[in-house]
Write an enzyme that holds these catalytic residues in place. Structure first.
Site, PDB file in Angstrom:
ATOM      1  N   SER A  68       3.255  -3.859   4.675  1.00 45.37           N
ATOM      2  CA  SER A  68       3.391  -5.242   3.908  1.00 45.37           C
ATOM      3  C   SER A  68       4.784  -5.174   3.433  1.00 45.37           C
ATOM      4  CB  SER A  68       2.320  -5.468   2.887  1.00 45.37           C
ATOM      5  OG  SER A  68       0.994  -5.225   3.430  1.00 45.37           O
TER       6      SER A  68
ATOM      7  N   TYR B 232       0.880  -1.078   0.098  1.00 50.88           N
ATOM      8  CA  TYR B 232      -0.035   0.095   0.109  1.00 50.88           C
ATOM      9  C   TYR B 232       0.668   1.248   0.045  1.00 50.88           C
ATOM     10  CZ  TYR B 232      -3.239   3.608   1.748  1.00 50.88           C
ATOM     11  OH  TYR B 232      -4.006   4.630   2.216  1.00 50.88           O
TER      12      TYR B 232
ATOM     13  N   SER C 245      -0.252  -6.440   8.287  1.00 48.28           N
ATOM     14  CA  SER C 245       0.755  -6.394   7.223  1.00 48.28           C
ATOM     15  C   SER C 245       0.769  -7.486   6.447  1.00 48.28           C
ATOM     16  CB  SER C 245       2.398  -6.479   8.021  1.00 48.28           C
ATOM     17  OG  SER C 245       3.456  -6.199   7.175  1.00 48.28           O
ATOM     18  N   GLY C 246       0.671  -7.402   5.208  1.00 50.55           N
ATOM     19  CA  GLY C 246       0.751  -8.393   4.111  1.00 50.55           C
ATOM     20  C   GLY C 246       2.253  -9.122   3.820  1.00 50.55           C
TER      21      GLY C 246
ATOM     22  N   ASN D 153       7.765  -2.284   2.825  1.00 53.24           N
ATOM     23  CA  ASN D 153       6.523  -1.287   2.996  1.00 53.24           C
ATOM     24  C   ASN D 153       5.836  -1.597   4.458  1.00 53.24           C
ATOM     25  OD1 ASN D 153       4.882   1.134   2.392  1.00 53.24           O
ATOM     26  ND2 ASN D 153       3.105  -0.365   2.474  1.00 53.24           N
TER      27      ASN D 153
END
Length: 384
Positions: A254, A138, A292-293, A210
């Site tokens: 992420s 993101y 968080s991905g 990120n």
């Protein structure tokens, strides 16, 4: 600046010549970076701070020469398309792309179009289908993410620019608008070479970073985030009203990790390699964020001649080579170190960026970092 160039040694293994994922023979990386506009956010007009990054596993068309692949999800607040079929069949038959969260769809469609155009150009008219792998993080704190600025043309440019040589890092491609540990983040890459009874193999990593809370950041074991707190160097959005900051809470965000190796691994071994990316993330202080991905993919180019998924004259049987499990430990160590080093390289390469509504992501100042590392006895010189 990169970690090794400045004398910072992450781990104990040696890097490849480029210290990049492109040290794995045949792997190419391309970026398309989109930066324009300043000032208040106007959805659809900017400011724009985004892009797309592509990784091509082989010199050949990937759908003609698939690679064994596997994946792992450390935390699922993110997206990587195409993983269900990858898990099912164990192969990757196309490029991997990374972009921002709201551009996954257009990038996926652009990869389908790219394959269609290539097949048409070769006179193919038979049955085929495509499930591209596209991942995201993101960038809405700096970018007009709802403006949908990434287009098919941008994906095509990234594909056309893909090359074997050094990989641009920091504020480039899909990493253009990303933030890492409250500093400017983005794209980073690294590689590690292992030599033993099984032979000499390379493991390369590329990250789109990120993620992370400032106070947890550690570089080469040093608590850098505690030495540079957010009261000294603020994280993006810290001084803006929440409705203008467009940032999640500390720790949200992420990281995507793509691992490549020339070791002959089968799909389940690629799964195991992908899992180790999480340990590299943990070494820098990540992996704790509920929002968080953290999604990882690993592929192996070590078996050439795997049958394609579509087309005529596909062989009934194919012989493959497998590295014995007892010889995987060094590859696991390489994946951990390469992931850790790629994150550090992303931080060192990134430059301060002003995004939407004046939101600022400050870079991690290399001089300040090396002063800290020198005090802890982890860098050869306080001023690289």
């Amino acid at each position: 600046m990169r970690a090794r160039d400045a004398g910072l040694r992450i781990g104990v293994l040696e890097p490849g010549p480029l210290d990049a994922i492109t040290d794995v023979a045949g792997v190419r990386v391309g970026h398309e970076t989109l930066i324009w506009g300043d000032g208040p956010l106007v959805v659809g007009k900017g400011p724009v701070r985004t892009g797309v990054t592509v990784i091509l596993p082989r010199h050949e068309h990937a759908w003609d020469a698939p690679v064994f692949a596997g994946c792992h999800t450390l935390n699922g607040a993110g997206e990587m398309t195409g993983l269900e079929w990858l898990r099912e069949c164990g192969t990757l038959a196309g490029p991997v792309a990374i972009t921002n969260t709201h551009s996954v769809g257009v990038v996926r469609d652009a990869l389908v179009r790219y394959e269609a155009e290539q097949r048409i150009a070769r006179g193919e008219t038979g049955h085929w289908w495509s499930l591209p792998v596209v991942a995201e993080t993101y960038d809405g704190g700096l970018n007009d993410i709802n403006g949908m600025h990434v287009t098919t043309e941008h994906v095509q440019r990234a594909l056309a620019s893909a090359q074997r040589g050094p990989v641009a890092e920091g504020n480039v491609g899909g990493g253009t608008g990303m933030v890492c540990f409250g500093f400017k983040g983005g794209i980073g890459t690294a590689s590690r070479v292992v030599t033993g009874p099984a032979g000499t193999y390379t493991v390369g990593a590329l990250v789109q970073a990120n993620f992370g809370r400032r106070e947890l950041l550690r570089i080469d074991g040093v608590p850098v985030g505690q030495e540079i707190p957010t009261r000294e160097v603020p994280r993006p959005g810290q001084q803006l009203a929440p409705d203008r900051a467009a940032m999640g809470p500390p720790g949200a965000g992420s990281i995507i990790v793509i691992l490549a190796t020339d070791a002959p691994l089968l799909p389940h071994q690629c799964d195991r390699l992908a899992q180790r990316a999480g340990l590299g993330i943990a070494r820098v202080g990540g992996g704790e964020g509920n929002g968080s991905g953290d999604i990882f993919l690993a592929f192996s180019t070590g078996n050439a001649g795997l049958p394609p998924e579509h087309g005529g004259n596909i062989p009934v049987q194919t012989q493959v080579t497998m590295l014995a499990n007892t010889h995987l430990s060094d590859l696991f160590a390489a994946a951990i170190e390469a992931t850790e080093a790629a994150i550090v390289n992303a931080l060192l390469a990134a430059e301060t960026m002003v995004g939407r509504d004046g939101n600022v992501a400050h870079r991690l100042d290399p001089a300040r970092l090396f002063d800290i590392l020198h005090r802890y006895g982890r860098a050869p010189s306080p001023h690289p």
